[in-house]
Design a protein around this motif. Sequence first.
Motif, mmCIF file in Angstrom:
data_model
loop_
_atom_site.group_PDB
_atom_site.id
_atom_site.type_symbol
_atom_site.label_atom_id
_atom_site.label_comp_id
_atom_site.label_asym_id
_atom_site.label_seq_id
_atom_site.Cartn_x
_atom_site.Cartn_y
_atom_site.Cartn_z
ATOM 1 N N SER A 188 0.806 -1.223 0.125
ATOM 2 C CA SER A 188 0.011 0.085 -0.195
ATOM 3 C C SER A 188 0.626 1.459 0.034
ATOM 4 O O SER A 188 0.345 2.237 -0.671
ATOM 5 N N LEU A 189 1.877 1.010 0.877
ATOM 6 C CA LEU A 189 2.994 2.317 0.592
ATOM 7 C C LEU A 189 3.437 2.380 -0.784
ATOM 8 O O LEU A 189 3.469 3.499 -1.312
ATOM 9 N N ALA A 190 3.919 1.362 -1.482
ATOM 10 C CA ALA A 190 4.201 1.531 -2.922
ATOM 11 C C ALA A 190 3.000 1.978 -4.092
ATOM 12 O O ALA A 190 3.433 2.911 -4.667
ATOM 13 N N LEU A 191 1.975 1.678 -3.586
ATOM 14 C CA LEU A 191 0.751 2.155 -4.430
ATOM 15 C C LEU A 191 0.518 3.554 -3.996
ATOM 16 O O LEU A 191 0.252 4.418 -5.271
ATOM 17 N N ALA A 192 0.614 4.246 -2.854
ATOM 18 C CA ALA A 192 0.511 5.502 -2.461
ATOM 19 C C ALA A 192 1.422 6.267 -3.206
ATOM 20 O O ALA A 192 1.297 7.312 -3.966
ATOM 21 N N MET A 193 2.932 5.942 -3.274
ATOM 22 C CA MET A 193 3.790 6.522 -4.048
ATOM 23 C C MET A 193 3.758 6.521 -5.316
ATOM 24 O O MET A 193 4.071 7.546 -6.113
ATOM 25 N N PRO A 237 5.196 4.063 7.853
ATOM 26 C CA PRO A 237 3.821 3.416 7.053
ATOM 27 C C PRO A 237 3.719 2.083 7.617
ATOM 28 O O PRO A 237 2.808 1.492 7.075
ATOM 29 N N PHE A 238 4.581 1.455 8.388
ATOM 30 C CA PHE A 238 4.554 0.144 9.067
ATOM 31 C C PHE A 238 3.677 -0.173 10.257
ATOM 32 O O PHE A 238 3.068 -1.280 10.459
ATOM 33 N N ALA A 253 -3.172 5.853 7.842
ATOM 34 C CA ALA A 253 -2.976 7.037 7.207
ATOM 35 C C ALA A 253 -2.684 6.806 5.911
ATOM 36 O O ALA A 253 -2.863 7.519 4.855
ATOM 37 N N THR A 254 -1.655 5.707 5.593
ATOM 38 C CA THR A 254 -1.153 5.799 4.070
ATOM 39 C C THR A 254 -2.386 5.117 3.097
ATOM 40 O O THR A 254 -2.539 5.784 2.070
ATOM 41 N N VAL A 255 -3.123 4.316 3.702
ATOM 42 C CA VAL A 255 -4.438 3.884 3.053
ATOM 43 C C VAL A 255 -5.430 5.121 2.760
ATOM 44 O O VAL A 255 -5.784 5.321 1.476
ATOM 45 N N ALA A 279 12.466 1.784 4.507
ATOM 46 C CA ALA A 279 11.448 1.816 5.563
ATOM 47 C C ALA A 279 11.212 0.541 6.039
ATOM 48 O O ALA A 279 11.012 0.253 7.238
ATOM 49 N N MET A 280 11.467 -0.516 5.229
ATOM 50 C CA MET A 280 11.423 -2.110 5.724
ATOM 51 C C MET A 280 12.422 -2.209 6.717
ATOM 52 O O MET A 280 12.336 -2.947 7.790
ATOM 53 N N MET A 281 13.832 -1.635 6.494
ATOM 54 C CA MET A 281 14.900 -1.967 7.467
ATOM 55 C C MET A 281 14.481 -1.285 8.510
ATOM 56 O O MET A 281 14.961 -1.564 9.683
ATOM 57 N N MET A 282 13.957 0.096 8.702
ATOM 58 C CA MET A 282 13.703 0.656 9.932
ATOM 59 C C MET A 282 12.779 0.184 10.722
ATOM 60 O O MET A 282 12.850 0.305 11.973
#
Length: 352
Positions: free
Chosen positions: A108-113, A150-151, A158-160, A273-276
């Motif tokens: 969903s993060l990818a889609l928002a971007m 976003p995770f 909020a991302t959605v 973001a995945m790493m953090m």
Amino acid sequence: MFRIKSPFRSLVIAVYLLFILAWVMPVSGQTKRSPVAPNRERVEAAVREAYEKFRSDTGGKNADYIPYLAQVDSKLFGISVVSTDNQLFEIGDVKYSFSIQSISKVYSLALAMEELGADPVFQKIGSEPTGRAFNSPIAVVDMPTHSANPFVNAGAIATVSLIPASSPDEKWNKILNFYSKAAGEKLTLIDEVYKSEAATNTGNKALSYLLAKYDRIYADPFESVDVYTKQCSVGVNATQLARMGATLANNGINPATGQQVIKTEDIPYILSAMMMAGLYDSSGGWAWHVGLPAKSGVGGGIVAVVPGKGAIAVFAPPLDEAGNSVKAQKVIQYVADKLDYNLYSPRSVGLK
Ligand code: DON
């Protein structure tokens, strides 16, 4: 000087040009295989060893705050690796469809971007780890951006809310189609999971209203929670999840379909973001020990991305205190170590 007589001369030139083209152009839209990617035998051996080593591990406990998840068979266990050149290595219960849960947040993060561009998403959501539980209301109050990243649940809701659509149904269909493109197969909702979570998600509703207090939600709060709950209830199996991860490893191109699903320039943002925050309040320990961007879900799945090489998806329902599958973490750490996948290790780029 040696000269080739025509018509052979033009033939030789044509073959030569074809060689150069094959070298510089990726086959069927895919990026070239990493020169330090391990060979088939090494990957197969690592996956088999990890399966045998951890299959009897009894650590952890199924999530039970979503009633459906408590009754999933805790012995289910599957490992799937998909490489950027679309090779598949797998073992165990890789065809069992489980709920994607928080791993959905990545896509969903990818889609928002994809729809809004990376900078506006970064401004409106942020990417700071909270050091707190994934559903913490305290983090919403404490974090300067409130949505944090976003995770965590708040940032994901909020991302959605950011994804443009004229109705919640349209948004949900957009999300499901996008996930399906990343998986390379049509995905569907597990209705029982959705009903089970929708009946019990008061905490997420509270988070959505808390975000509204800080003007950090961008559509109707409860409608956003509902679409978020559906996205968490999408069914995936380990193979599909590994392919979704391999799409990230392959510059946004699904290695099975050759389709560009995610913009190449967005990949580093998603992986960072995945790493953090991909494993919530144990993301720091994960980065220390494993060194791979990854995302977990309370359904028992974890996917880890090895840029340029592929992705490992593991499904095993029992979770640790932070909400991350115990077996999946152990398997990924074992395989990453065997195959020199840790991004921070000089061995990952061929330096011994
Ligand atoms: O909102 C929730 O609590 C779940 N649908 C997703 C949480 C989750 O997967 C956290 N993961 N480790």
